[in-house]
Design a protein around this motif. Structure first.
Motif, short mmCIF file in Angstrom:
data_model
loop_
_atom_site.label_atom_id
_atom_site.label_comp_id
_atom_site.label_asym_id
_atom_site.label_seq_id
_atom_site.Cartn_x
_atom_site.Cartn_y
_atom_site.Cartn_z
N GLU A 179 0.71 -1.23 0.05
CA GLU A 179 -0.10 -0.01 0.05
C GLU A 179 0.78 1.31 0.11
OE1 GLU A 179 -3.09 -0.24 -0.59
OE2 GLU A 179 -3.56 -2.23 -0.04
N SER A 180 2.10 0.98 0.31
CA SER A 180 2.58 2.24 0.45
C SER A 180 4.47 2.07 0.19
CB SER A 180 2.69 3.07 1.76
OG SER A 180 3.45 2.49 2.71
N LEU A 207 6.62 0.47 2.70
CA LEU A 207 6.75 -0.91 2.67
C LEU A 207 7.75 -1.53 1.48
CD1 LEU A 207 2.92 -1.24 3.58
CD2 LEU A 207 4.84 -1.88 4.88
N MET A 222 10.90 -1.44 3.00
CA MET A 222 11.24 -2.38 4.04
C MET A 222 11.49 -3.71 3.52
SD MET A 222 10.66 -1.47 7.18
CE MET A 222 10.08 -2.67 8.28
N LYS A 223 10.76 -3.88 2.13
CA LYS A 223 10.98 -5.31 1.41
C LYS A 223 12.54 -5.31 1.05
CE LYS A 223 7.00 -7.72 0.75
NZ LYS A 223 6.96 -8.82 0.08
N ALA A 225 15.05 -5.95 3.74
CA ALA A 225 14.83 -7.25 4.26
C ALA A 225 15.17 -8.22 3.02
CB ALA A 225 13.15 -7.53 4.72
N GLU A 253 13.87 -8.91 0.33
CA GLU A 253 12.76 -9.71 -0.39
C GLU A 253 12.46 -9.14 -1.73
OE1 GLU A 253 9.42 -10.04 2.13
OE2 GLU A 253 10.56 -11.02 3.98
N GLU A 311 24.94 -6.91 4.08
CA GLU A 311 24.41 -7.92 4.93
C GLU A 311 23.30 -8.76 4.10
OE1 GLU A 311 21.67 -8.42 9.13
OE2 GLU A 311 22.26 -6.56 8.29
N MET A 312 22.30 -8.00 3.46
CA MET A 312 21.10 -8.69 2.75
C MET A 312 21.49 -9.17 1.41
SD MET A 312 19.57 -8.78 5.26
CE MET A 312 18.03 -8.81 5.76
N ILE A 323 5.07 1.77 11.81
CA ILE A 323 6.18 1.79 11.18
C ILE A 323 7.52 1.52 12.22
CG2 ILE A 323 7.97 3.05 9.77
CD1 ILE A 323 5.87 4.52 8.72
N MET A 378 7.51 -2.25 13.05
CA MET A 378 7.94 -2.98 11.99
C MET A 378 9.52 -2.78 11.68
SD MET A 378 5.83 -3.46 8.30
CE MET A 378 5.82 -1.83 8.17
N TYR A 379 9.92 -1.69 12.07
CA TYR A 379 11.49 -1.49 11.77
C TYR A 379 12.19 -2.25 12.89
CZ TYR A 379 16.00 0.55 10.59
OH TYR A 379 17.17 0.92 10.00
N PHE A 421 12.35 -5.58 12.38
CA PHE A 421 13.32 -6.09 11.00
C PHE A 421 14.62 -6.01 11.70
CE2 PHE A 421 16.60 -3.95 8.46
CZ PHE A 421 16.69 -5.21 7.57
N LEU A 422 15.14 -4.97 12.52
CA LEU A 422 16.27 -5.03 12.94
C LEU A 422 16.62 -6.27 13.83
CD1 LEU A 422 16.69 -1.36 14.28
CD2 LEU A 422 17.72 -2.62 12.18
N ARG A 454 15.61 -9.51 11.16
CA ARG A 454 15.90 -9.33 9.70
C ARG A 454 14.71 -9.87 8.79
NH1 ARG A 454 19.85 -5.78 9.28
NH2 ARG A 454 20.43 -5.49 11.52
N LYS A 455 13.55 -9.68 9.20
CA LYS A 455 12.57 -10.25 8.43
C LYS A 455 11.45 -8.86 8.05
CE LYS A 455 12.46 -15.19 8.44
NZ LYS A 455 13.48 -15.27 9.43
N TYR A 456 10.62 -8.79 6.93
CA TYR A 456 9.62 -8.18 6.55
C TYR A 456 8.32 -8.54 7.10
CZ TYR A 456 6.24 -6.00 3.47
OH TYR A 456 5.03 -5.42 3.07
N GLY A 470 5.11 -7.06 6.96
CA GLY A 470 4.02 -6.10 6.39
C GLY A 470 3.14 -7.37 5.81
N VAL A 525 -0.26 1.44 6.22
CA VAL A 525 1.10 1.35 6.64
C VAL A 525 1.52 -0.09 6.58
CG1 VAL A 525 2.59 1.73 8.54
CG2 VAL A 525 1.07 3.53 8.25
N LEU A 526 0.70 -0.78 7.17
CA LEU A 526 1.22 -2.36 7.18
C LEU A 526 0.72 -3.20 5.86
CD1 LEU A 526 0.09 -2.91 10.88
CD2 LEU A 526 2.43 -2.89 10.02
#
Lengths: 636, 328
Positions: free
Chosen positions: A295-296, A299, A302-303, A306, A308, A332-333, B155, B158-159, B162-163, B166-168, B170, B273-274
């Motif tokens: 949606e934004s 995200l 973030m992907k 991560a 992904e 790292e990723m 957010i 979620m961050y 992740f820290l 190390r995974k997403y 959402g 956001v998610l």
């Protein structure tokens, strides 16, 4: 010596004539294991039968192995960009392709193309045995279907645009000709450029949705079955590869889900894809692809961090400010960042309404010296350090002009009036007669009227108004010209710019003229219709006749030169015309720029190979010269 | 009572008609329409759109007709249960909303129940243990929950997630499960994702409810009837549950009315956001693109839900509060 030479010649001749080679090569085509299984099970014909008799051989840098899933994440608005990579922008996206050098045009699924000297006749030949993704042969019947039933159908195509003077002649099952009344010297570039006007559609599939092929009852039944009110809506939905998973395509991958029903769009390899690598392996290497629609943009970021996403251009390319975030997690990723140049002239363009009808403002907005003074009154270094620099990267000061990589780059134009020189600027304004000041200390017109301008900023991006406000502030402070910025909804902005009702407007976009095309010429001259170029000459293409505004003399010249550059078949004449266009822009400065755009970001997983030429230019539809069918990955 | 319900239900009909007109006008208020937005988008990406094309598009989407005709067309279909057609998605609105409705209602219901399960017990505890350590602790957390916007919290969480991992996190489940039938693995995977929105809702959504309930209950606790009952020797717990709590709950019953449309819109900001597939983001996209039938229909259904909700809450109030019941 002589004897051995003739012997060698004989051997060469025998080799060249020997047909065994071609068939021996054909016999060695190999395919992905998943397809080989299907062939074993009798679900698919063998690979040699699925490929054209002469598939395109793509020389990849590293020969790859099959497998893997290519992941991307985008917001819904950028889905089409991501998808172009996968399906090749509708059917003819890869009819002609720009080579890796980005200047020569090569064939994709076409076997050959030819044009006559004055570019009025183009002959195309399909690869023999070329098939749609459902295994049906591609023939000139599909071109006829496009020409007769889509292009010439007024309900589907109200304006034939590029093809108004085109006639189609079908020669045989694989060969056809387009004949134009006037020469189209830039059309090959246009076809190689993925401009979204394909000329081949799968008639065997689409006929069932077309008015011409169904009785009214059949059509009505189809409409209620598919849930549409109107057959054109239904047809346009069914012919759209971004919306219809059942549409047979020619790209490397085929969509395998209904994109309206899910946020995770999946793609599988096209078993009938028409290209192989130098070892005879059928492409693409990568088995499947996934585009996650989120949606934004946060995200998507973030992907990315991560790990992904695998190869991604859409959505991340614009956000150079995220460079530090991406770089922090890259090692790292297991991904790296590549940057590439946008084919756009400037980070932000300020277009002046030179055809303004406001009696007070028009003499100034329409005056080149006034625009030049305002350009000199801008402190570009401050704007760039505030908005257009990230870490070691910083925008290069420049006018809205052709990029340095353009064959027509003009340094003088790029740098003219970009120095911050308030003194000269003020003197120029004094010379225009603006020597009186109002009670707030702002300049009045020569006739003593109060003078204020508004920068009309469309709300396409939250940052635009901030830039506009800073520029307005500088003009007020440095030049005592009362300028304010206001942000409006894009639709209102569209109405007002079309109605010639604005003073200045700021926006990004357009074309950096890295390549000569109808799009790039159109953008800089406004001669091809309503587009970016006409922001500095509104009124030229206006909705209602009674609202039409006269272009100034120089604008008329600009449009004429544009038309000349587009239609001439002589390279010298086109050169001259483009140089004339540049001179007019240099003299008039219709649009003021700040600096070049920061580069685009591409995210690439380290395990992906052959990823090259991730071009940002719209002209290449993001994929043409990159050839995603040649990517391969170690992640199986 | 029955007469009251029938009367209230009949009033809904003219109200709905008025609602549909108001919704239609509001959707049309911004300058331009879907077409102007669409054309601007095309142009901003360098595509060429000619006048002929624009005219044809106008005719196809019915924008060349006067506004009342567009309204009548929409209304006619609406009565048949057909909410029209989305321009952006090129799909019937019913299908679009329908595909997102189950997840939306599930998330809204679960979060509402979660909020109640947390807010009422701790509100009850705080009110009965006024100025104790626990009361201060809960009040402190609730101040945090009220003041931090939920999108920021989402957010941040979620961050942080992740820290650490190390995974997403959402979305509602991992991409591999998209479009697959519900299996045990998919449910486990979903639980790994769904805790973030639930945690955010628990922190931000609970706070307001907790504070209102605590204040209401404290008001009641000081009243003479409570003292009288205590003096008469009614056991503490029985007394609290039977009288003050019941009265303190009345404002919440009155809010059922605006809870129902919330079920449909489903935590819009949080969903954005998610990246949760709820109706909320659909409405935002529709409004941004001026996709009028999609936006109009969602707003209309939400209005309808608000009306039904108000009716239900009025009936519930009458049932729970004898003062209202007897005044009817």
């Amino acid at each position: 010596m002589k004897k051995s030479l003739s012997l060698l010649l004989a051997v060469v001749m025998v080799l060249a004539l020997c047909p065994v080679f071609a068939s021996a090569e054909a016999a060695t085509y190999t395919e992905a294991p998943s397809l080989a299984e299907k062939v074993q099970a009798g679900e698919l014909p063998p690979v040699a039968d699925r490929l054209p008799s002469n598939p395109q051989v793509l020389e990849v840098a590293e020969v790859g192995t099959y497998g893997g899933t290519w992941r991307q994440a985008v917001t819904s608005g950028t889905f089409n960009h991501a998808q172009h990579h996968l399906t090749g922008y509708l059917s003819n996206g890869n009819a002609l392709i720009y080579g890796q050098d980005k200047t020569t045009i090569t064939t994709g699924w076409l076997e050959s193309y030819e044009n006559n000297e004055d570019y009025t006749e183009f002959t195309f030949k399909l690869r023999d045995g070329l098939k749609w993704s459902d295994g049906e042969p591609v023939t000139t019947k599909d071109v006829e279907f496009w020409y007769n039933d889509i292009l010439k159908n007024e309900e589907l195509t109200p304006s034939e645009q590029y093809y108004t003077d085109c006639t189609l002649t079908v020669v045989d099952d694989t060969t056809w000709k387009f004949n134009f009344e006037t020469g189209k010297p830039l059309y090959l570039a246009k076809w190689a450029y993925n401009d979204g006007s394909p000329f081949v559609y799968p008639s065997h599939y689409l006929e069932q949705f077309h008015k011409n092929y169904n009785s009214e009852d059949e059509l009505a039944a189809k409409l209620s079955e598919e849930g549409f009110d109107d057959w054109t809506l239904m047809f346009q939905d069914r012919m759209n590869d971004q919306k219809n998973m059942d549409l047979p395509v020619l790209g490397p991958w085929v969509m395998t889900c209904d994109p309206a029903a899910t946020n995770t769009i999946t793609f599988e390899r096209n078993p009938y894809y028409w290209a192989v690598d130098q070892n005879g392996q059928q492409l693409p290497y990568i088995d499947s692809a996934v585009i996650s629609i989120v949606e934004s943009t946060d995200l998507v970021n973030m992907k990315v961090i991560a790990g992904e996403v695998d190869v991604q251009v859409a959505c991340v390319q614009e956000s150079f400010s995220n460079y530090p975030l991406f770089a922090q997690h890259a090692e790292e990723m297991g991904y790296h960042i590549e940057t590439s140049e946008f084919n756009e002239p400037n980070a932000m363009n300020f277009h002046f309404n030179a055809t303004s009808t406001d009696p007070v403002k028009a003499p100034y907005l329409g005056n080149a010296d006034f625009r030049k003074a305002l350009s000199l009154g801008m402190d570009r270094a401050t704007i760039i350090s505030t908005f257009y620099s990230v870490g070691p990267y910083s925008s290069e000061v420049a006018q809205t002009s052709f990029l340095a990589g353009s064959p027509y780059y003009d340094e003088e134009w790029a740098k003219e009036y970009t120095e911050f020189d308030a003194e000269t600027a003020n003197k120029m304004l004094d010379d225009l007669g603006m020597t009186e000041y109002d009670e707030n200390g702002f300049r009045k017109t020569a006739n003593g009227e109060t003078f204020d301008l508004v920068i009309l900023c469309p709300n396409f991006d939250a940052q635009w108004i901030e830039v506009a406000e800073m520029v307005a502030h500088q003009w007020r402070e440095n030049l005592k010209v009362n300028v304010n910025a206001t942000q409006v909804d894009p639709s209102l902005w569209g109405e007002r710019t079309e109605a010639n009702d604005f003073d200045i407007t700021n926006l990004t976009g357009s074309n950096g003229f890295l390549y000569v095309s109808s799009g790039s010429i159109g953008d800089w001259t406004g001669c091809t219709g309503y587009n970016w170029g006409t922001r500095f000459m509104p009124g030229v293409h206006i909705k209602d006749g009674d609202k039409a505004f006269e272009p100034t003399e120089d604008m008329q010249k600009l449009m004429d030169l544009g038309t000349q550059a587009l239609t001439t078949t002589s390279d010298e004449e086109r050169d001259e015309a483009i140089k004339g266009i540049i001179q007019l822009h240099k003299d008039n400065l219709w649009a003021i720029g700040i600096g070049r755009r920061l580069p685009a970001i591409n995210i690439i997983k380290n395990s992906y190979h052959n990823v090259a030429n991730l071009d940002q230019d719209w002209a290449y539809g993001f994929c043409g010269s990159s050839r995603p069918d040649g990517y391969w990955t170690e992640d199986k | 009572m029955l007469q009251y319900i029938v009367k209230r239900t009949l009033v809904l009909i003219p109200l709905l008609l008025a609602l549909s007109i108001v919704v239609f006008i509001i959707i049309q208020l911004p300058p331009g329409d879907y077409l102007t937005t669409y054309i601007n988008q095309l142009r901003s990406t360098g595509m060429e759109v000619t006048e002929d094309q624009i005219k044809a598009l106008e005719a196809r989407y019915g924008f060349d007709q006067p506004m009342y005709m567009q309204y009548l067309k929409w209304m006619k279909n609406l009565l048949k249960g057909d909410m029209g057609y989305s321009f952006v998605y090129n799909r019937p609105v019913n299908a679009l909303v329908g595909s997102r409705l189950p997840a939306t209602i599930a998330i809204s219901l679960v979060s509402t129940i979660l909020i109640w399960l947390i807010a009422f017990p701790i509100g009850f505890y705080s009110a009965t243990h006024k100025y104790s350590f626990g009361d201060y602790a809960f009040t402190g957390i609730s101040f945090f929950g009220v003041s931090v916007p939920e999108f920021l919290l989402a957010i941040l969480i979620m961050y942080l997630y992740f820290l650490v991992t190390r995974k997403y996190a959402g979305g509602l489940y991992s991409d591999v499960y998209a479009g697959k039938p519900w299996t045990w693995d998919k449910i486990v995977d979903m639980l790994k994702h769904v805790w973030i929105p639930l945690l955010v809702i628990a922190i931000t959504g609970t706070a307001g409810l907790f504070k209102t309930f605590r204040a209401n209950l404290l008001d009641e606790l000081g009243k003479p009837y409570v003292k009288t009952a205590r003096a008469k020797g009614v056991s503490n717990m029985r007394l609290l549950i039977k009288y003050p709590v019941r009265i303190a709950l009345i404002p919440f019953i009155a809010t059922v009315g605006w809870m129902l449309p919330g079920l449909i819109s489903g935590q819009t900001v949080l969903s954005m956001v998610l990246s949760l597939p709820t109706v909320g983001p659909l409405l935002i996209t529709a409004l941004q693109n001026q996709d009028m039938y999609l936006a109009g229909s969602i707003v209309f259904v939400m209005g309808l839900m608000a009306m039904i909700g108000t009716l239900v809450s009025d009936i519930l109030l009458a049932v729970t509060d004898p003062r209202i019941r007897n005044s009817m």
